[in-house]
Design a protein around this motif. Structure first.
Motif, PDB file in Angstrom:
ATOM      1  N   ASN A 281       1.109  -1.168   0.112  1.00 54.38           N
ATOM      2  CA  ASN A 281       0.194   0.081   0.242  1.00 54.38           C
ATOM      3  C   ASN A 281       0.853   1.185   0.044  1.00 54.38           C
ATOM      4  N   ILE A 282       0.250   2.172  -0.385  1.00 54.79           N
ATOM      5  CA  ILE A 282       0.821   3.790  -0.030  1.00 54.79           C
ATOM      6  C   ILE A 282      -0.235   4.400   0.729  1.00 54.79           C
ATOM      7  N   GLY A 283       0.508   5.045   1.605  1.00 58.00           N
ATOM      8  CA  GLY A 283      -0.302   5.728   2.865  1.00 58.00           C
ATOM      9  C   GLY A 283       0.418   6.710   3.484  1.00 58.00           C
ATOM     10  N   ILE A 284       0.114   7.065   4.823  1.00 56.88           N
ATOM     11  CA  ILE A 284       0.714   8.254   5.423  1.00 56.88           C
ATOM     12  C   ILE A 284       1.146   7.620   6.968  1.00 56.88           C
ATOM     13  N   VAL A 285       2.369   8.310   7.013  1.00 51.08           N
ATOM     14  CA  VAL A 285       3.083   7.992   8.502  1.00 51.08           C
ATOM     15  C   VAL A 285       3.502   9.431   9.135  1.00 51.08           C
ATOM     16  N   ASP A 286       3.064   9.971  10.179  1.00 54.39           N
ATOM     17  CA  ASP A 286       3.746  11.245  10.538  1.00 54.39           C
ATOM     18  C   ASP A 286       3.806  12.277   9.504  1.00 54.39           C
ATOM     19  N   ASP A 287       2.790  12.492   8.726  1.00 53.31           N
ATOM     20  CA  ASP A 287       2.421  13.508   7.808  1.00 53.31           C
ATOM     21  C   ASP A 287       3.208  13.238   6.604  1.00 53.31           C
ATOM     22  N   LEU A 288       3.841  12.183   6.291  1.00 53.48           N
ATOM     23  CA  LEU A 288       4.566  11.978   5.275  1.00 53.48           C
ATOM     24  C   LEU A 288       3.939  10.986   4.561  1.00 53.48           C
ATOM     25  N   ILE A 289       3.872  11.094   3.000  1.00 50.55           N
ATOM     26  CA  ILE A 289       3.475  10.121   2.197  1.00 50.55           C
ATOM     27  C   ILE A 289       4.493   8.832   1.905  1.00 50.55           C
ATOM     28  N   VAL A 290       4.154   7.791   2.242  1.00 50.22           N
ATOM     29  CA  VAL A 290       5.168   6.800   1.949  1.00 50.22           C
ATOM     30  C   VAL A 290       4.749   5.470   1.450  1.00 50.22           C
ATOM     31  N   ASP A 291       5.676   4.749   0.711  1.00 49.17           N
ATOM     32  CA  ASP A 291       5.655   3.845  -0.059  1.00 49.17           C
ATOM     33  C   ASP A 291       5.909   2.561   0.717  1.00 49.17           C
ATOM     34  N   ARG A 292       4.964   1.640   0.739  1.00 46.71           N
ATOM     35  CA  ARG A 292       5.227   0.392   1.200  1.00 46.71           C
ATOM     36  C   ARG A 292       4.849  -0.855   0.127  1.00 46.71           C
ATOM     37  N   ALA A 293       4.836  -0.238  -1.106  1.00 45.43           N
ATOM     38  CA  ALA A 293       4.521  -0.925  -2.331  1.00 45.43           C
ATOM     39  C   ALA A 293       5.614  -1.371  -3.208  1.00 45.43           C
ATOM     40  N   PHE A 294       6.526  -0.374  -3.493  1.00 45.36           N
ATOM     41  CA  PHE A 294       7.598  -0.484  -4.650  1.00 45.36           C
ATOM     42  C   PHE A 294       8.663  -0.395  -4.054  1.00 45.36           C
ATOM     43  N   VAL A 295       9.131  -0.954  -2.967  1.00 45.90           N
ATOM     44  CA  VAL A 295      10.321  -0.989  -2.279  1.00 45.90           C
ATOM     45  C   VAL A 295      10.656  -2.228  -1.895  1.00 45.90           C
ATOM     46  N   GLN A 296      11.908  -2.671  -2.009  1.00 42.13           N
ATOM     47  CA  GLN A 296      12.437  -4.054  -1.636  1.00 42.13           C
ATOM     48  C   GLN A 296      12.004  -4.428  -0.083  1.00 42.13           C
ATOM     49  N   GLN A 297      12.413  -3.440   0.600  1.00 40.69           N
ATOM     50  CA  GLN A 297      12.261  -3.669   2.114  1.00 40.69           C
ATOM     51  C   GLN A 297      10.640  -3.427   2.498  1.00 40.69           C
ATOM     52  N   ARG A 298       9.936  -3.661   1.847  1.00 44.32           N
ATOM     53  CA  ARG A 298       8.323  -3.237   2.091  1.00 44.32           C
ATOM     54  C   ARG A 298       7.938  -4.007   3.339  1.00 44.32           C
ATOM     55  N   GLN A 299       8.324  -5.131   3.552  1.00 49.12           N
ATOM     56  CA  GLN A 299       7.828  -6.112   4.737  1.00 49.12           C
ATOM     57  C   GLN A 299       8.214  -5.428   5.942  1.00 49.12           C
ATOM     58  N   THR A 300       9.271  -4.645   6.067  1.00 47.70           N
ATOM     59  CA  THR A 300       9.743  -4.130   7.543  1.00 47.70           C
ATOM     60  C   THR A 300       9.732  -2.441   7.431  1.00 47.70           C
ATOM     61  N   SER A 301       9.884  -1.985   6.267  1.00 50.83           N
ATOM     62  CA  SER A 301       9.855  -0.213   6.268  1.00 50.83           C
ATOM     63  C   SER A 301       9.084   0.404   5.292  1.00 50.83           C
ATOM     64  N   ALA A 302       9.034   1.660   5.178  1.00 48.04           N
ATOM     65  CA  ALA A 302       8.402   2.250   4.084  1.00 48.04           C
ATOM     66  C   ALA A 302       9.321   3.375   3.780  1.00 48.04           C
ATOM     67  N   LEU A 303       9.148   3.671   2.534  1.00 47.16           N
ATOM     68  CA  LEU A 303      10.026   4.947   1.734  1.00 47.16           C
ATOM     69  C   LEU A 303       9.191   6.004   1.554  1.00 47.16           C
ATOM     70  N   PRO A 304       9.713   7.283   2.384  1.00 47.31           N
ATOM     71  CA  PRO A 304       9.099   8.521   2.394  1.00 47.31           C
ATOM     72  C   PRO A 304       9.049   9.253   0.941  1.00 47.31           C
ATOM     73  N   LEU A 305       8.075   9.554   0.600  1.00 48.52           N
ATOM     74  CA  LEU A 305       7.838  10.311  -1.025  1.00 48.52           C
ATOM     75  C   LEU A 305       7.751  11.801  -0.956  1.00 48.52           C
ATOM     76  N   ALA A 306       6.985  12.432   0.166  1.00 55.25           N
ATOM     77  CA  ALA A 306       6.480  13.478   0.046  1.00 55.25           C
ATOM     78  C   ALA A 306       5.905  13.966   1.383  1.00 55.25           C
ATOM     79  N   ASP A 307       5.714  15.210   1.643  1.00 54.24           N
ATOM     80  CA  ASP A 307       5.209  15.720   2.799  1.00 54.24           C
ATOM     81  C   ASP A 307       3.661  15.738   2.265  1.00 54.24           C
ATOM     82  N   VAL A 308       2.575  15.632   3.536  1.00 53.80           N
ATOM     83  CA  VAL A 308       1.133  15.897   2.886  1.00 53.80           C
ATOM     84  C   VAL A 308       1.063  17.142   2.754  1.00 53.80           C
ATOM     85  N   HIS A 309       2.000  18.300   3.204  1.00 51.02           N
ATOM     86  CA  HIS A 309       1.794  19.632   3.034  1.00 51.02           C
ATOM     87  C   HIS A 309       2.298  20.165   1.633  1.00 51.02           C
ATOM     88  N   ASP A 310       3.091  19.149   0.831  1.00 54.31           N
ATOM     89  CA  ASP A 310       3.308  19.605  -0.291  1.00 54.31           C
ATOM     90  C   ASP A 310       1.960  19.502  -1.429  1.00 54.31           C
TER      91      ASP A 310
END
Length: 499
Positions: A281-310
């Protein structure tokens, strides 16, 4: 011999692409809007016999007709122009607003003549040698904004991209552009998807599903059947998807569409959520849009993409649009930095939750683009105390759920337009405590009266929200003209010349 020739003709039409023998074909284009003009022009260039039919008459239509006739088309304009299906029609390319029970289309269907929309024709004309990946977006609301976000993110990644389709630019026009696009962000309406059966998009999203355009589906027989037909057409965007089907976790109907879709083997289901995302999924953690779908480590971590205030304008539903856009472009390999930059670069068109004035403690917001109850719900979520300007063409929808959900936010309501009674009845049933002003005039100056009434009813700290929940063409040429009149009236009442 005759039957054999007919079958041969039908065979090549069924599998038609850009290199097919179009000089043998008679193409009837139903409607001379921008997509109809582009379709007719493309068919003439490939040597087809082209007949264009449109029951309207205007300076713009006359100019387009003159140009197409110069190129060799037969064009019929004015009342009754589309009354009969021309003889020996091989395929009809229809404008999206023409219902399936329109006599011309009903006659074509009865005769077994293929009916395509402009997206279907554009898809076929890419093959076999000009194929460009499509990223498709549909849903009841947010399509245009999400398409613009996708396009901006793709461009931020250095890709030659164009936003096309229901957003306003015909797909065929972009495909013929010498720019040579590497990817297309394609907004697709339910009308366009109804007439599209060959699409196989790289990735696609259904943002949401709520009642809208049910008058177009009235041929289905009853509201429930109309809603089912509407949902069926939306779901077609997922069929034959090659990489990712993006759905809204908060709306199970969109997940069901993915589950029922016949996709290319290996295609993935990717959810987006305004909460903390699970894997895939793609979702929000601490006001950050994060990626847990297209990263190799998606089982254990999420990759920040942008701030929701962007995200601008910042509103809950617009953040959801950004989440969907991020999922789509990440499926295409766009780096995280381009997601953020694409959001920062984006400048949306007007009339989308746009603050146009603040005076005497009252905020004035133009959301004329909210042309159905679900869109109105999205903007109402963003404000605490609302004087609501609403009404227009309800398109067969109801307002009971919307009023029930937001009755505590409503300070008052000012209603206008042909279906103002539909909104008034919902308020009477579910929010009888809310003062309601109903305006019976049916010319554009009614907006000035609505704004004056809203100013009288608003208290400091309130937001006057023009989110009609209805289409505008009972009074105005479109939602933009309605919004322009609202802005002009607000400036007159408040004395403010900017927001």
């Amino acid at each position: 011999m005759g039957v054999g020739l007919v079958n041969s003709q039908q065979d090549w039409i069924a599998a038609a692409n850009r290199l097919s023998p179009w000089q043998r074909g008679h193409v009837v284009v139903a409607g001379l809007g921008s997509s109809g003009f582009a379709a007719a022009d493309a068919m003439l260039e490939l040597g087809a016999k082209v007949t264009v039919l449109d029951d309207g008459r205007s300076k713009t239509l006359d100019e387009r007709a003159t140009l197409l006739e110069t190129l060799g088309a037969t064009v019929r304009l004015g009342p009754g122009a589309s009354a009969k299906l021309p003889a020996a029609t091989d395929v009809v390319v229809t404008s999206p607003g023409w219902r399936p029970d329109w006599p011309l289309l009903a006659a074509a269907s009865a005769a077994g003549t293929p009916i395509w929309g402009e997206p279907e024709l554009a898809w076929r004309l890419m093959f076999p040698d000009h194929v460009v990946p499509w990223i498709g977006i549909t849903g009841t609301n947010g399509k245009t904004t999400t398409t613009q976000m996708v396009d901006s993110m793709l461009r931020a990644a250095g890709l030659r991209s164009a936003a096309v389709g229901n957003i306003g630019r015909p797909i065929i026009e972009a495909l013929n552009d010498p720019v040579g696009y590497e990817v297309l962000a394609v907004e697709l309406s339910s009308f366009q998807l109804h007439w599209s059966d060959s699409l196989s998009l790289h990735s696609a999203a259904v943002l949401n599903l709520h009642p809208d355009h049910l008058e177009w589906y009235a041929y289905a027989g009853d509201p429930a059947a109309a809603m089912a037909a509407y949902g069926h057409d939306k779901a077609k965007i997922f069929h034959r998807v090659q990489h990712s089907c993006v759905y809204n976790i908060a709306e199970p109907a969109t997940r069901e569409m993915v589950e029922q879709a016949d996709v290319v083997e290996g295609a993935r289901a990717i959810g987006f959520t305004s909460g903390i995302p699970q894997v895939a999924n793609i979702g929000i953690v601490d006001d950050l849009i994060v990626d847990r779908a297209f990263v190799q480590q998606r089982q254990t971590s999420a990759l920040p993409l942008a701030d929701v205030h962007d995200v601008h304008p910042f509103a809950p539903h617009n953040v959801e649009n950004a989440l969907a856009a991020a999922a789509l472009v990440r499926s295409f390999g766009v780096p995280p930095s381009a997601v953020k930059q694409g959001l920062l670069d984006l400048h949306l068109g007007g009339h989308r939750i746009e603050t146009v004035a603040q005076a005497q403690g009252v905020r004035w917001v133009d959301d004329s683009k909210a042309t159905n109850p679900h869109a109105a719900n999205s903007s109402m979520r963003a404000f605490e105390h609302i004087v609501w300007i609403a009404g227009g063409q309800a398109k067969g929808t109801t307002f009971d759920e919307l009023v029930t959900r937001h009755e505590d936010r409503l300070r008052a309501a000012v209603l206008l337009g042909v279906d103002r009674g539909v909104v008034a009845d919902a308020l009477r049933r579910h929010a009888p405590q809310v003062p309601v002003i109903v305006l019976d005039r049916s010319d554009p100056s009614v907006m000035g009266e609505a704004v004056r009434e809203a100013a009288r009813l608003a208290h400091p700290g309130d937001t006057v929200l023009m989110a009609p929940g209805c289409a505008s063409k009972d009074i105005w040429p479109g939602y933009a003209a309605r919004g322009d009149d609202f802005v002009a009236a607000v400036r007159e009442v408040t004395g403010r010349q900017d927001g």
